[in-house]
Design an enzyme around this catalytic site. Sequence first.
Site, PDB file in Angstrom:
ATOM      1  N   CYS A 169     -11.516  61.252 -12.243  1.00 53.91           N
ATOM      2  CA  CYS A 169     -12.967  61.784 -12.734  1.00 53.91           C
ATOM      3  C   CYS A 169     -13.307  61.198 -13.700  1.00 53.91           C
ATOM      4  O   CYS A 169     -13.907  59.945 -13.690  1.00 53.91           O
ATOM      5  CB  CYS A 169     -12.809  63.169 -12.925  1.00 53.91           C
ATOM      6  SG  CYS A 169     -14.063  64.154 -12.950  1.00 53.91           S
ATOM      7  N   ASP A 226     -16.636  65.063  -1.585  1.00 54.16           N
ATOM      8  CA  ASP A 226     -16.879  65.192  -2.987  1.00 54.16           C
ATOM      9  C   ASP A 226     -18.517  65.704  -3.135  1.00 54.16           C
ATOM     10  O   ASP A 226     -19.251  64.896  -2.899  1.00 54.16           O
ATOM     11  CB  ASP A 226     -16.412  64.202  -3.615  1.00 54.16           C
ATOM     12  CG  ASP A 226     -16.582  64.082  -5.113  1.00 54.16           C
ATOM     13  OD1 ASP A 226     -17.383  64.936  -5.772  1.00 54.16           O
ATOM     14  OD2 ASP A 226     -15.878  63.346  -5.619  1.00 54.16           O
ATOM     15  N   HIS A 261     -13.517  66.736  -4.592  1.00 57.02           N
ATOM     16  CA  HIS A 261     -13.372  65.980  -5.817  1.00 57.02           C
ATOM     17  C   HIS A 261     -12.103  66.711  -6.222  1.00 57.02           C
ATOM     18  O   HIS A 261     -11.725  67.423  -5.999  1.00 57.02           O
ATOM     19  CB  HIS A 261     -14.486  66.304  -6.598  1.00 57.02           C
ATOM     20  CG  HIS A 261     -14.683  65.674  -7.893  1.00 57.02           C
ATOM     21  ND1 HIS A 261     -14.948  64.317  -8.097  1.00 57.02           N
ATOM     22  CD2 HIS A 261     -14.259  66.224  -9.323  1.00 57.02           C
ATOM     23  CE1 HIS A 261     -14.801  63.816  -9.189  1.00 57.02           C
ATOM     24  NE2 HIS A 261     -14.293  65.043 -10.054  1.00 57.02           N
TER      25      HIS A 261
END
Length: 292
Positions: A169, A226, A261
């Site tokens: 991330c 995502d 995500h």
Amino acid sequence: MNDQDSQFDSLLPPLKLDRRGFIATSVAAGFSLAAGQAVAQTAIATDAAGLLAGKVDIPVADGKMPAYRAAPQGKKNLPTLLVVSEIFGVHEYIQDICRRLAHLGYLAVAPELFARQGDPSRYTNIPKLQAEIISKVPDAQVQRDLDAASAWAAEHGGDAGRLGILGFCWGGRQVWLYAAHNPKLRAGAAWYGQLGGEPSELKPRPVLSAVGDLKAPVLGAYGGKDAGIPLADVDRMRVALAQGPAAAKASRIDIYPEAPHAFHADYRPSYRKAEAEQAWQRMLDWFKQNGL
């Protein structure tokens, strides 16, 4: 801040700055509160048997940066992997990743890159965490701290000629940038790191504009579902890589169509076991192919 956050924060001891201005004086114990402890019991747990594992301090220009290190016990000249955390800092998930890598023969080092700005493990509210810590961390500072971590690793059992990096991330974005910064890097693995975004004083360029400076190939792992990283950015990145220098052309982005995500974060509801395991194995193969 809501009332629950305020009540929780009031129970915490005050932050203590060391004499050179660092706030986080150690890596986190347990899982990040802001990440959602409710599902932490489902997380993968890797023991430290046969490993040298624990908290260390890494010298930097303005003090000592806390970090977590894991390596096979008694081994030297190890391939080194820098592990760059999500916004939640070096909590149990990141520490466990270091142990997983150490069992595979790596020296894994996860520096607490938010140490000057604050302690992410104290936060229960993600927007507050973003505003008070994450948004204040300069990219240039991160690159210097990663340089310091790699130098420390070379003096503590690592092979300076076999350096790699992986990140998740927020850390995935830093992987791309570090691959454009350090000519000694062998390879990187970026897990769903931001590619676009508007330039700012602390983040002067998005990843897409750094492709021309890539010095090491990067493997990207991105989720097709995502909500935070547009597939249009991934497509633009693929085009830019194909038109870039040798390290860019050698890079690759894999998309996992049904993954959201943070699909590797096994302690969160976003975890997708099949995709996470496939992407993890591809990452390990990638590092081997690149001499790590």
